[in-house]
Scaffold this motif. Structure first.
Motif, PDB file in Angstrom:
ATOM      1  N   VAL A 128       0.830  -1.204   0.000  1.00  0.00           N
ATOM      2  CA  VAL A 128       0.000   0.000   0.000  1.00  0.00           C
ATOM      3  C   VAL A 128       0.866   1.256   0.000  1.00  0.00           C
ATOM      4  O   VAL A 128       0.611   2.215  -0.748  1.00  0.00           O
ATOM      5  CB  VAL A 128      -0.938  -0.017   1.217  1.00  0.00           C
ATOM      6  N   GLN A 129       1.925   1.258   0.813  1.00  0.00           N
ATOM      7  CA  GLN A 129       2.775   2.447   0.909  1.00  0.00           C
ATOM      8  C   GLN A 129       3.579   2.695  -0.362  1.00  0.00           C
ATOM      9  O   GLN A 129       3.825   3.848  -0.719  1.00  0.00           O
ATOM     10  CB  GLN A 129       3.716   2.305   2.102  1.00  0.00           C
ATOM     11  N   LYS A 130       3.989   1.654  -1.063  1.00  0.00           N
ATOM     12  CA  LYS A 130       4.882   1.831  -2.210  1.00  0.00           C
ATOM     13  C   LYS A 130       4.190   1.705  -3.560  1.00  0.00           C
ATOM     14  O   LYS A 130       4.816   2.007  -4.584  1.00  0.00           O
ATOM     15  CB  LYS A 130       6.026   0.819  -2.132  1.00  0.00           C
ATOM     16  N   PRO A 182       1.615   6.034  -3.872  1.00  0.00           N
ATOM     17  CA  PRO A 182       2.213   6.817  -4.964  1.00  0.00           C
ATOM     18  C   PRO A 182       1.306   6.962  -6.173  1.00  0.00           C
ATOM     19  O   PRO A 182       1.284   8.021  -6.820  1.00  0.00           O
ATOM     20  CB  PRO A 182       3.482   6.020  -5.305  1.00  0.00           C
ATOM     21  N   ALA A 183       0.544   5.902  -6.490  1.00  0.00           N
ATOM     22  CA  ALA A 183      -0.373   6.001  -7.627  1.00  0.00           C
ATOM     23  C   ALA A 183      -1.459   7.040  -7.361  1.00  0.00           C
ATOM     24  O   ALA A 183      -1.843   7.805  -8.264  1.00  0.00           O
ATOM     25  CB  ALA A 183      -1.000   4.632  -7.907  1.00  0.00           C
ATOM     26  N   GLN A 184      -1.936   7.109  -6.135  1.00  0.00           N
ATOM     27  CA  GLN A 184      -2.937   8.118  -5.802  1.00  0.00           C
ATOM     28  C   GLN A 184      -2.339   9.518  -5.759  1.00  0.00           C
ATOM     29  O   GLN A 184      -3.000  10.494  -6.136  1.00  0.00           O
ATOM     30  CB  GLN A 184      -3.571   7.775  -4.449  1.00  0.00           C
TER      31      GLN A 184
END
Length: 385
Positions: A362-364, A368-370
């Motif tokens: 979720v963090q990587k 970033p996509a959001q």
């Protein structure tokens, strides 16, 4: 010219790409009679049931593979550390030898003790009953409950003194021994698979990367290393906690004269491998076992483990797990409870590194996509009249 243009404009409708046409597959399915359609649906259900049955029959094998892969990821950081000074083949060999020697040492230390204790229990059972019947406590119970209690006790004594009944008890113990042998066989299979996976872990990672498109492979490889590193650090941290509890338990139980201190220390070690409830469960088992020696010994053991659990929860575990895997406390509790509900002890053991892996993804990946979406998507234009 007019005929060519009419030919070009009629081509899309023939190809089925217009908005009002039906795809060929759906058109073919629509022409199937109900019997053929139902037959195909039944065949699909049968195939799904067959796959489910195969997975159910292979459940034990899949568990072995999952545990072995989990342990190989845990041993990989040790191999990587040794690899800084020695070639990888030598590092893997050293870890393999240490793991095999540790496993063999535990088996040789525990199994003979268990066999000896069971043999002594069978041999001393009639004498134990006779001693109980000759005690003052038995006399008081007989005076209080009358002849019914005396007849029941004599029935137990007669049962234990009959060689045939002892044979039945032995048969049950043989069944228990067969279960223990099956467990040892499963542990051996997991150990062998762990060693194979540990030796070929890098090749497995490269193979997994080949399934991803070439332009995404560097990012996927980095993410895979982060996830495997989180799992490895968690395994090392949990085993470190278990080793601390096992070694301290062996020293303490030997000092207070507890029965079978080596076996009880092994129970403490195995219990500490299970998150949240493992240490508590092992402590209760050990304290109850100490009642065989004396109530005072059991009380001392209970007080010791009560103090140790506080020290482990607030001092030892935060220091080790903060370096191992960064998972919030609430997620640790939710993951352990949910994993235990789904997969028992193994599910609780695997749930926390899985939660850590999800957090890393979720963090990587997700965040970033959001963050790259800085503008709202353009609204679709209304259809032309």
């Amino acid at each position: 010219m007019r005929r060519n243009s009419s030919t070009r404009t009629s081509a899309p409708s023939d190809a089925g790409s217009g908005s009002g046409t039906i795809p060929p597959l759906l058109a073919t399915a629509g022409r199937l009679n109900p019997f053929t359609f139902g037959l195909l649906g039944a065949l699909g259900v049968l195939v799904a049931l067959l796959i489910g049955s195969m997975v159910h029959q292979l459940a034990t094998v899949l568990v072995y593979v999952g545990v072995a892969l989990f342990l190989s990821l845990g041993l990989d950081p040790i191999v990587s550390f040794i690899e800084k000074k020695l070639p990888r083949a030598a590092a893997v060999t050293i870890v393999v030898v240490v793991v095999i020697l540790a496993f063999a040492g535990v088996v040789l230390a525990i199994v003979p003790i268990l066999i000896e204790q069971v043999r002594k229990l069978i041999e001393s059972a009639p004498k134990m009953v006779e001693d109980i019947m000759a005690s003052d406590f038995y006399t008081q119970l007989t005076d209080q409950f009358g002849s019914n209690f005396e007849e029941a006790a004599k029935g137990v004594l007669t049962f234990l003194q009959d060689p045939g009944n002892i044979g039945q008890i032995g048969g049950g113990l043989v069944a228990v021994g067969a279960g223990i042998a099956g467990g040892i066989t499963g542990i051996t299979i997991v150990l062998i698979l762990t060693l194979y996976f540990m030796a070929s872990l890098r090749g497995m990672k490269r193979l997994a990367t080949r399934f991803v498109p070439a332009y995404q492979r560097p990012r996927f490889s980095e993410l895979l290393e982060d996830v495997s590193g989180a799992v490895g650090r968690y395994v090392i941290g949990q085993v470190s906690l278990a080793l601390i509890n096992g070694i301290l338990s062996l020293i303490f139980l030997s000092i207070i004269g507890a029965p079978l201190p080596a076996l009880l220390a092994l129970i403490a070690f195995i219990g500490s491998l299970i998150p949240l409830v493992g240490t508590l469960t092992g402590s209760i088992i050990i304290s109850l076992t100490c009642l065989i020696e004396s109530p005072t010994t059991a009380l001392i053991a209970a007080i010791y483990y009560l103090v140790y659990m506080q020290i482990e929860a607030y001092v030892i575990s935060p220091r080790i797990m903060s370096r191992a895997v960064a998972v919030p406390g609430a997620i640790v509790v939710i993951a352990a409870v949910g994993g235990g509900a789904l997969g028992g002890i193994l599910g609780a053991l695997v749930a926390i590194p899985v939660a850590a892996s999800v957090i890393i993804i979720v963090q990587k990946v997700v965040f970033p996509a959001q963050d790259r979406k800085t503008e709202a998507p353009a609204e679709a234009a209304p259809p032309a009249a």
